[in-house]
Scaffold this motif. Structure first.
Motif, PDB file in Angstrom:
ATOM      1  N   TRP A  76       0.865  -1.186   0.000  1.00 16.02           N
ATOM      2  CA  TRP A  76       0.000   0.000   0.000  1.00 16.02           C
ATOM      3  C   TRP A  76       0.892   1.223   0.000  1.00 16.02           C
ATOM      4  CZ3 TRP A  76      -1.792   3.130   4.545  1.00 16.02           C
ATOM      5  CH2 TRP A  76      -2.782   4.045   4.178  1.00 16.02           C
ATOM      6  N   GLY A  78       0.069   4.291   0.900  1.00 15.87           N
ATOM      7  CA  GLY A  78      -0.246   5.290   1.912  1.00 15.87           C
ATOM      8  C   GLY A  78      -1.281   6.283   1.401  1.00 15.87           C
ATOM      9  N   SER A  82      -7.199   3.007   3.614  1.00 13.78           N
ATOM     10  CA  SER A  82      -6.270   2.063   4.225  1.00 13.78           C
ATOM     11  C   SER A  82      -6.775   0.636   4.021  1.00 13.78           C
ATOM     12  CB  SER A  82      -6.165   2.374   5.723  1.00 13.78           C
ATOM     13  OG  SER A  82      -5.413   1.405   6.379  1.00 13.78           O
ATOM     14  N   ARG A  91       1.145   1.155  12.013  1.00 20.08           N
ATOM     15  CA  ARG A  91       1.644   1.161  10.625  1.00 20.08           C
ATOM     16  C   ARG A  91       3.172   1.085  10.549  1.00 20.08           C
ATOM     17  NH1 ARG A  91      -2.256   5.496   7.507  1.00 20.08           N
ATOM     18  NH2 ARG A  91      -4.161   4.335   7.883  1.00 20.08           N
TER      19      ARG A  91
END
Length: 98
Positions: A76, A78, A82, A91
């Motif tokens: 991912w 960011g 999420s 995180r």
């Protein structure tokens, strides 16, 4: 002093005179412009009337992954929503060393 009815009648007459004068002047302006275009053999491009393509919008492009799920390898960046595998977790544990 003139009455309301007289003034509105005068106003109506003036609106008609304005419209007629504008129509006459616009016709004269168009004739003048056409004469100049023909005289100088101008093109629409020279006059700036051609449509130019809009500049391409810069895309955000592919974003670099910042987080990785160690179990699945899913990443991912960011950005955006999420992922479920990060919900309620720290995180920092999932940060990818760059």
């Amino acid at each position: 002093m003139a009455s309301y009815k007289q003034l509105t009648a005068q106003l109506e007459k003036l609106h008609k005179e304005v419209a007629a004068a504008r129509e006459k002047e616009v016709a004269q302006a168009i004739a003048d412009i056409k004469q100049k275009v023909a005289e100088y053999d101008l093109t629409a491009e020279e006059l700036g009337f051609t449509s130019q393509p809009k500049p391409a919008r810069k895309s955000a492009g592919a974003s670099v992954a910042k987080y990785r799920n160690p179990k699945t390898g899913e990443t991912w960046s960011g950005r955006g929503r999420s992922p479920a595998w990060l919900a309620g977790k720290n995180r920092e544990r999932f940060l990818i060393d760059l």
